[in-house]
Design a protein around this motif. Structure first.
Motif, PDB file in Angstrom:
ATOM      1  N   THR A 197       0.839  -1.281  -0.227  1.00 13.59           N
ATOM      2  CA  THR A 197       0.090  -0.112   0.154  1.00 13.59           C
ATOM      3  C   THR A 197       0.817   1.272  -0.116  1.00 13.59           C
ATOM      4  O   THR A 197       0.698   2.308  -0.632  1.00 13.59           O
ATOM      5  CB  THR A 197      -1.007   0.104   1.258  1.00 13.59           C
TER       6      THR A 197
ATOM      7  N   THR B 232      -7.877   2.523  -1.154  1.00 13.41           N
ATOM      8  CA  THR B 232      -6.962   1.500  -1.923  1.00 13.41           C
ATOM      9  C   THR B 232      -7.344   0.065  -1.614  1.00 13.41           C
ATOM     10  O   THR B 232      -7.415  -0.272  -0.390  1.00 13.41           O
ATOM     11  CB  THR B 232      -5.666   2.000  -1.489  1.00 13.41           C
TER      12      THR B 232
ATOM     13  N   LYS C  68       1.658   2.944  -3.250  1.00  8.61           N
ATOM     14  CA  LYS C  68       0.536   3.452  -3.850  1.00  8.61           C
ATOM     15  C   LYS C  68       0.363   4.698  -3.102  1.00  8.61           C
ATOM     16  O   LYS C  68      -0.857   5.596  -3.531  1.00  8.61           O
ATOM     17  CB  LYS C  68      -0.683   2.571  -4.006  1.00  8.61           C
ATOM     18  N   THR C  69       0.787   5.168  -2.075  1.00 12.39           N
ATOM     19  CA  THR C  69       0.464   6.546  -1.366  1.00 12.39           C
ATOM     20  C   THR C  69       0.981   7.859  -2.244  1.00 12.39           C
ATOM     21  O   THR C  69       1.852   7.670  -2.811  1.00 12.39           O
ATOM     22  CB  THR C  69       1.049   6.552   0.113  1.00 12.39           C
TER      23      THR C  69
ATOM     24  N   LEU D 283      -6.039   7.203  -0.136  1.00 11.76           N
ATOM     25  CA  LEU D 283      -5.444   6.177   0.373  1.00 11.76           C
ATOM     26  C   LEU D 283      -6.538   4.977   1.109  1.00 11.76           C
ATOM     27  O   LEU D 283      -6.286   3.952   1.057  1.00 11.76           O
ATOM     28  CB  LEU D 283      -4.479   6.530   1.332  1.00 11.76           C
TER      29      LEU D 283
ATOM     30  N   THR E 257      -5.927  -2.458  -1.571  1.00 12.17           N
ATOM     31  CA  THR E 257      -4.483  -3.348  -0.901  1.00 12.17           C
ATOM     32  C   THR E 257      -4.692  -2.838   0.714  1.00 12.17           C
ATOM     33  O   THR E 257      -4.595  -3.670   1.581  1.00 12.17           O
ATOM     34  CB  THR E 257      -3.129  -2.823  -1.486  1.00 12.17           C
TER      35      THR E 257
END
Length: 120
Positions: A30, A48, A33-34, A45, A50
Motif C-alpha cells: 500500500t 485503496t 501507492k500513497t 488512500l 490493498t
C-alpha cells in the motif's frame, strides 16, 4: 506451559502471527501507492484495495487472537507474536524481492530459541 491446549488455541497461536505478517506485507504494498499526506491523498488512500485487504487481514488476525488469549496467559501467548519477526522477512523476500541475510537467519534462530525457552 500446559501443552494440552485445544487445537483451536494452537491454531490461534501459530496462525495469528501469519495473518499479522501478511498484513505488514500488504501495508508495504500500500505504501507504494500513497500520494501526498494531504486530505485528498489520505482520502484516496482509504479506498485503496490493498489497504482495505490489509485491514481485513489484520482484523481477522485480531479477532482470532482475542479468542486465543482467552485460553492462554498473555505472558505465554505473546511470545508467539515474536514469530512475526521471522515471518515478515520471509514474506518480504518472496513477495517484495527483499534479501535475506545470514544475520536474519541467526536472529530468527535466536527468536525461535527464545520462544522455546519461554514456553518450556
Amino acid at each position: 506451559m500446559n501443552l494440552n491446549l485445544a487445537p483451536a488455541v494452537w491454531f490461534g497461536l501459530f496462525f495469528t502471527p501469519v495473518l499479522i505478517s501478511a498484513g505488514q506485507i500488504l501495508f508495504k504494498l500500500t505504501s507504494a501507492k500513497t500520494g501526498r499526506a494531504d486530505a485528498q491523498g489520505l482520502l484516496a488512500l482509504l479506498f485503496t484495495p490493498t489497504l482495505l485487504t490489509a485491514l481485513v487481514v489484520y482484523g481477522i488476525g485480531t479477532i482470532i487472537w482475542i479468542f486465543t488469549i482467552k485460553s492462554v496467559p498473555l505472558t505465554v501467548a505473546y511470545s508467539f507474536m515474536a514469530m512475526t519477526f521471522c515471518i515478515v522477512p520471509l514474506l518480504a523476500a518472496v513477495f517484495l524481492g527483499e534479501t535475506l541475510t545470514l544475520r536474519y537467519a541467526a536472529g530468527a534462530v535466536l527468536i525461535i530459541g527464545g520462544m522455546i525457552i519461554i514456553n518450556s
